[in-house]
Design a protein around this motif. Structure first.
Motif, PDB file in Angstrom:
ATOM      1  N   TYR A 396      54.264  38.164  37.201  1.00  0.00           N
ATOM      2  CA  TYR A 396      53.628  36.863  37.404  1.00  0.00           C
ATOM      3  C   TYR A 396      52.152  36.904  37.015  1.00  0.00           C
ATOM      4  N   ASN A 397      51.662  35.768  36.599  1.00  0.00           N
ATOM      5  CA  ASN A 397      50.263  35.611  36.182  1.00  0.00           C
ATOM      6  C   ASN A 397      49.388  35.466  37.421  1.00  0.00           C
ATOM      7  N   ARG A 398      48.475  36.394  37.599  1.00  0.00           N
ATOM      8  CA  ARG A 398      47.587  36.367  38.760  1.00  0.00           C
ATOM      9  C   ARG A 398      46.131  36.201  38.351  1.00  0.00           C
ATOM     10  N   SER A 399      45.932  35.630  37.158  1.00  0.00           N
ATOM     11  CA  SER A 399      44.564  35.500  36.638  1.00  0.00           C
ATOM     12  C   SER A 399      43.701  34.554  37.469  1.00  0.00           C
ATOM     13  N   SER A 400      44.315  33.706  38.294  1.00  0.00           N
ATOM     14  CA  SER A 400      43.534  32.792  39.136  1.00  0.00           C
ATOM     15  C   SER A 400      42.833  33.523  40.273  1.00  0.00           C
ATOM     16  N   LEU A 401      43.329  34.699  40.657  1.00  0.00           N
ATOM     17  CA  LEU A 401      42.768  35.427  41.798  1.00  0.00           C
ATOM     18  C   LEU A 401      41.327  35.851  41.543  1.00  0.00           C
ATOM     19  N   LYS A 402      40.475  35.652  42.546  1.00  0.00           N
ATOM     20  CA  LYS A 402      39.079  36.079  42.473  1.00  0.00           C
ATOM     21  C   LYS A 402      38.713  37.068  43.576  1.00  0.00           C
ATOM     22  N   GLU A 414      45.876  54.443  49.990  1.00  0.00           N
ATOM     23  CA  GLU A 414      46.890  54.215  48.961  1.00  0.00           C
ATOM     24  C   GLU A 414      47.180  52.727  48.803  1.00  0.00           C
ATOM     25  N   ALA A 415      47.333  52.009  49.907  1.00  0.00           N
ATOM     26  CA  ALA A 415      47.598  50.579  49.838  1.00  0.00           C
ATOM     27  C   ALA A 415      46.403  49.834  49.248  1.00  0.00           C
ATOM     28  N   TRP A 416      45.193  50.252  49.618  1.00  0.00           N
ATOM     29  CA  TRP A 416      43.988  49.619  49.078  1.00  0.00           C
ATOM     30  C   TRP A 416      43.940  49.777  47.565  1.00  0.00           C
ATOM     31  N   GLU A 417      44.184  50.992  47.090  1.00  0.00           N
ATOM     32  CA  GLU A 417      44.127  51.247  45.643  1.00  0.00           C
ATOM     33  C   GLU A 417      45.153  50.397  44.901  1.00  0.00           C
ATOM     34  N   TRP A 418      46.368  50.319  45.431  1.00  0.00           N
ATOM     35  CA  TRP A 418      47.420  49.531  44.782  1.00  0.00           C
ATOM     36  C   TRP A 418      47.068  48.051  44.772  1.00  0.00           C
ATOM     37  N   TYR A 419      46.573  47.575  45.878  1.00  0.00           N
ATOM     38  CA  TYR A 419      46.163  46.172  46.018  1.00  0.00           C
ATOM     39  C   TYR A 419      45.096  45.830  44.973  1.00  0.00           C
ATOM     40  N   HIS A 420      44.111  46.706  44.842  1.00  0.00           N
ATOM     41  CA  HIS A 420      43.010  46.473  43.904  1.00  0.00           C
ATOM     42  C   HIS A 420      43.456  46.637  42.459  1.00  0.00           C
ATOM     43  N   ARG A 421      44.174  47.704  42.186  1.00  0.00           N
ATOM     44  CA  ARG A 421      44.521  48.048  40.801  1.00  0.00           C
ATOM     45  C   ARG A 421      45.642  47.190  40.242  1.00  0.00           C
ATOM     46  N   VAL A 422      46.698  46.986  41.036  1.00  0.00           N
ATOM     47  CA  VAL A 422      47.879  46.281  40.529  1.00  0.00           C
ATOM     48  C   VAL A 422      47.785  44.781  40.785  1.00  0.00           C
ATOM     49  N   VAL A 423      47.593  44.400  42.042  1.00  0.00           N
ATOM     50  CA  VAL A 423      47.554  42.965  42.363  1.00  0.00           C
ATOM     51  C   VAL A 423      46.323  42.308  41.757  1.00  0.00           C
ATOM     52  N   GLY A 424      45.174  42.950  41.898  1.00  0.00           N
ATOM     53  CA  GLY A 424      43.931  42.361  41.401  1.00  0.00           C
ATOM     54  C   GLY A 424      43.539  42.790  40.011  1.00  0.00           C
ATOM     55  N   ASP A 425      44.396  43.551  39.328  1.00  0.00           N
ATOM     56  CA  ASP A 425      44.112  44.015  37.959  1.00  0.00           C
ATOM     57  C   ASP A 425      42.783  44.757  37.858  1.00  0.00           C
ATOM     58  N   GLY A 426      42.328  45.345  38.969  1.00  0.00           N
ATOM     59  CA  GLY A 426      41.086  46.105  38.952  1.00  0.00           C
ATOM     60  C   GLY A 426      39.837  45.266  38.824  1.00  0.00           C
ATOM     61  N   ARG A 427      39.953  43.942  38.912  1.00  0.00           N
ATOM     62  CA  ARG A 427      38.779  43.079  38.722  1.00  0.00           C
ATOM     63  C   ARG A 427      38.409  42.280  39.974  1.00  0.00           C
ATOM     64  N   CYS A 428      39.297  42.214  40.966  1.00  0.00           N
ATOM     65  CA  CYS A 428      39.041  41.421  42.169  1.00  0.00           C
ATOM     66  C   CYS A 428      38.521  42.320  43.290  1.00  0.00           C
ATOM     67  N   PRO A 429      37.378  41.987  43.880  1.00  0.00           N
ATOM     68  CA  PRO A 429      36.932  42.762  45.041  1.00  0.00           C
ATOM     69  C   PRO A 429      37.922  42.634  46.183  1.00  0.00           C
ATOM     70  N   VAL A 430      38.144  43.745  46.886  1.00  0.00           N
ATOM     71  CA  VAL A 430      39.016  43.754  48.058  1.00  0.00           C
ATOM     72  C   VAL A 430      38.131  43.775  49.299  1.00  0.00           C
ATOM     73  N   VAL A 431      38.249  42.751  50.129  1.00  0.00           N
ATOM     74  CA  VAL A 431      37.460  42.700  51.359  1.00  0.00           C
ATOM     75  C   VAL A 431      38.370  43.075  52.530  1.00  0.00           C
ATOM     76  N   ASP A 432      38.148  44.260  53.056  1.00  0.00           N
ATOM     77  CA  ASP A 432      38.889  44.775  54.210  1.00  0.00           C
ATOM     78  C   ASP A 432      38.141  44.295  55.446  1.00  0.00           C
ATOM     79  N   THR A 433      38.669  43.289  56.113  1.00  0.00           N
ATOM     80  CA  THR A 433      37.928  42.612  57.181  1.00  0.00           C
ATOM     81  C   THR A 433      38.289  43.153  58.552  1.00  0.00           C
ATOM     82  N   TRP A 434      37.257  43.339  59.385  1.00  0.00           N
ATOM     83  CA  TRP A 434      37.490  43.727  60.768  1.00  0.00           C
ATOM     84  C   TRP A 434      37.024  42.603  61.678  1.00  0.00           C
TER      85      TRP A 434
END
Length: 643
Positions: A396-402, A414-434
């Motif tokens: 699926y096209n996820r280019s809309s994600l920022k 491991e989950a963080w890396e996959w989320y950033h690399r695969v879901v976000g194509d390595g371009r979307c910042p991942v904010v791990d919120t507490w």
């Protein structure tokens, strides 16, 4: 200093984070902080995020006063920014001010952009989404508010809502806010007993529900659950029933057909002027302490804090589509699906289904179809989808994600890396919120920050504006002022979004959150502050494993397990739990248990290992394992805990 969560596990986790952080840095040119937050123009000497954060904690009254005046619509202005005393558990913000939350979330946007989409209801079946504009949502809210008043609901009453994510659930919340009633949303997966407990404690006379819920292709009889619950709730006088499906359900004299009666009501409902500290809602959380706590959130401070964190943590801009896949029954749904998003005039997604229905590509198909810009989900779901591989994402096209966000628990590397690399194509910042139900909104996250600021995988990192964390030694209660320290995570000054009390149990509120470390709000979590000053959450203080006197958080242990499996090509992990019952002469008041964790290169080891014999505290035996089938464990550690 105590040795809480210190040692090889934390060191290993930290080294993993540092190994990959370079790919996560977001470089950018210098910028004017006032273009990001216009109020900063009046803050002398503030030119960047770091300066703005320092101003927000050092000049708290000026910061929050300016932001509140600018971002909320007031009926009457407030005269005092804050009046807080942690020693008494007293939290008051914006005293003297009057406003209506539903006006801030609806009316003011209807005046400027009535046809902007407020809600996208992502129903269980893909491709059947329903879009609700701000004008339509205001009309639903007013009709429902008038219906509640006709049914006898008055200012100060508490309405219990037991509904899946849907537009009528949001309208029910906002209708309560409009007429001055509080709401008590109960997750629609809870049992009749859990629902009854919450209805009784909230003393609700009115319950709002649906005939049936639909989730993952399955129909759930929610009305039946409500019927069972109210049998033990003498305060309930009426149950308003909406029709999610076309299936009829048994109706009693107490039941009111919601849609049918709403259509008899006027589309105008005058909003009630509410004091800043009037109750907005109760939300029950059991945490790890047994009986559910009805945490109380109030009007102005909560609304301001959720709207500010929604905009700046996720870099939300007008026109974006915000996709939070939490349920509205949790605080995440309250803060970032409903109140924060709608206060900002945003377009927010209501997700009714599951991550794997009808297949593991559901999230990403939705991202493509709805053109979602910010995606906010739980590490549990991310780990689940990781197991299905990259293909379900890449279809699926996820280019809309920022921006990508995680919420609910620490996210492992491991989950963080996959989320950033695969879901976000390595371009979307991942904010791990507490944050917590008690905090009302996000307290620690990688963003906001200066454009060039790094993001370290698996770390919440930076406190939000106005949040001043502190680490305290768990043994002597002293503040740990240096970096590279680990201790109990506390917050040293009040912020507008925090809970005000526990419903009907203020003493429990003060004993739980303010007495353990006088002068501080105690979160119940442990955290590590790195050499750079970044915060890493390592788990609940009451959810730890003792190893030779060292207390390890479950988040750390999980990260090391995953790392070991990946780096050594582990084919089998064997975890054994052995309980040693109390003896008649034992001074221990609780049972003693042993956890043994072994990693093996051979997938057959699991069925051959026998760890039933533990002759001493210093070693254990493995019997019945043939060398041809199992290499000796690469790593094992025997740990103890009490339960």
């Amino acid at each position: 200093m105590c040795s809480l969560w210190r040692g090889s596990l934390l060191t290993l986790t930290s080294s993993l984070n540092r190994r990959v952080f370079q790919c996560c840095r977001q470089f950018g040119r210098s910028y004017n902080i006032a273009s990001c937050m216009p109020e900063a123009v009046a803050f002398q000497g503030v030119s960047d995020h770091s300066g703005l954060y320092k101003f927000s904690v050092n000049e708290s009254d000026r910061f929050w006063g300016a932001v509140a005046r600018q971002r909320l619509s007031w009926i009457s202005p407030f005269h005092t920014v804050q009046n807080c005393d942690f020693s008494q558990g007293k939290i008051k913000w914006f005293e003297g001010g009057k406003l209506n939350v539903s006006v801030n979330c609806l009316d003011r946007h209807v005046h400027t952009c009535p046809e902007r989409v407020a809600l996208i209801w992502e129903r269980d079946e893909p491709g059947t989404e329903v879009k609700i504009t701000y004008r339509q949502l205001l009309e639903l809210t007013c009709r429902l508010g008038n219906l509640l008043k006709r049914q006898g609901v008055r200012r100060g009453d508490c309405v219990t809502i037991y509904m899946p994510p849907c537009p009528l659930a949001v309208a029910s919340m906002l209708a309560c806010a409009r007429i001055g009633a509080a709401h008590n949303v109960v997750f629609a997966g809870f049992s009749s007993e859990a629902l009854a407990d919450r209805i009784r404690d909230a003393q609700s006379s009115t319950v709002i529900t649906v005939n049936q819920g639909v989730r993952g292709g399955k129909v759930v009889d929610l009305k039946r659950t409500v019927d069972q619950a109210v049998q033990n709730c003498p305060s309930v006088q009426q149950v308003l029933v909406a029709m999610r499906t076309e299936n009829t359900v048994a109706m009693t004299d107490r039941d009111v057909p919601l849609e049918e009666e709403m259509m008899k009501e006027d589309v105008v409902c005058e909003p009630v002027a509410m004091d800043s500290e009037d109750v907005l809602f109760l939300l029950y959380t059991s945490g790890s302490t047994g009986k559910p706590k009805g945490l109380v959130h109030t009007q102005a401070g909560y609304l301001l804090y959720t709207s500010l964190t929604h905009r700046y943590v996720f870099n939300y801009h007008d026109g974006d589509v915000f996709g939070c896949v939490a349920d509205i029954g949790w605080i995440t749904g309250h803060s970032y699906i409903v109140y924060g998003a709608l206060c900002n005039g945003g377009t927010t997604v209501l997700f009714e289904s599951t991550p794997v229905y009808p297949n593991p590509g559901r999230y990403w198909e939705m991202v493509e179809r709805l053109e979602i810009n910010q995606f906010y989900g739980a590490p549990t779901a991310i780990r689940l989808l990781l197991k299905y591989g990259d293909e379900w994402v890449q279809n699926y096209n996820r280019s809309s994600l920022k921006t990508l966000g995680s919420v609910g628990e620490p996210i492992n590397t491991e989950a963080w890396e996959w989320y950033h690399r695969v879901v976000g194509d390595g371009r979307c910042p991942v904010v791990d919120t507490w944050w917590q139900t008690e905090t009302g909104g996000i307290c620690i996250a990688p963003r906001p920050a200066d454009p060039e600021a790094e993001i370290v995988p698996g770390m919440a990192m930076r406190p939000f504006y106005g949040i001043k964390p502190a680490l305290l030694d768990t043994e002597v209660g002293e503040v740990l002022s240096s970096n590279d320290s680990t201790g109990a995570l506390c917050i040293s000054q009040a912020w507008p979004g925090m809970a005000r009390t526990i419903h009907n149990h203020h003493q429990r509120f003060t004993e739980t959150y303010f007495q353990p470390y006088p002068g501080f709000f105690f979160t119940g979590d442990g955290a590590h502050r790195s050499k750079e000053g970044y915060y890493q959450i390592v788990g609940r203080l009451d959810d730890v494993i003792n190893v030779s006197g060292h207390r390890l958080g479950t988040a750390e242990l999980e990260d090391v397990v995953v790392c070991t499996i990946k780096s050594h090509q582990i084919k089998c992990i064997y975890i054994a739990l052995r309980t040693q019952p109390k003896t008649p002469n034992s001074k221990q008041c609780r049972c003693r248990s042993t956890i043994i964790i072994m990693f093996s290169l051979d997938k057959m080891a699991r069925q051959d290992c026998d760890v039933t014999k533990c002759p001493s505290q210093n070693n254990f035996t493995i019997s019945g394992v043939a060398e041809s089938k199992c290499t000796y464990p690469i790593f094992y550690r025997k740990t103890h805990f009490n339960f």
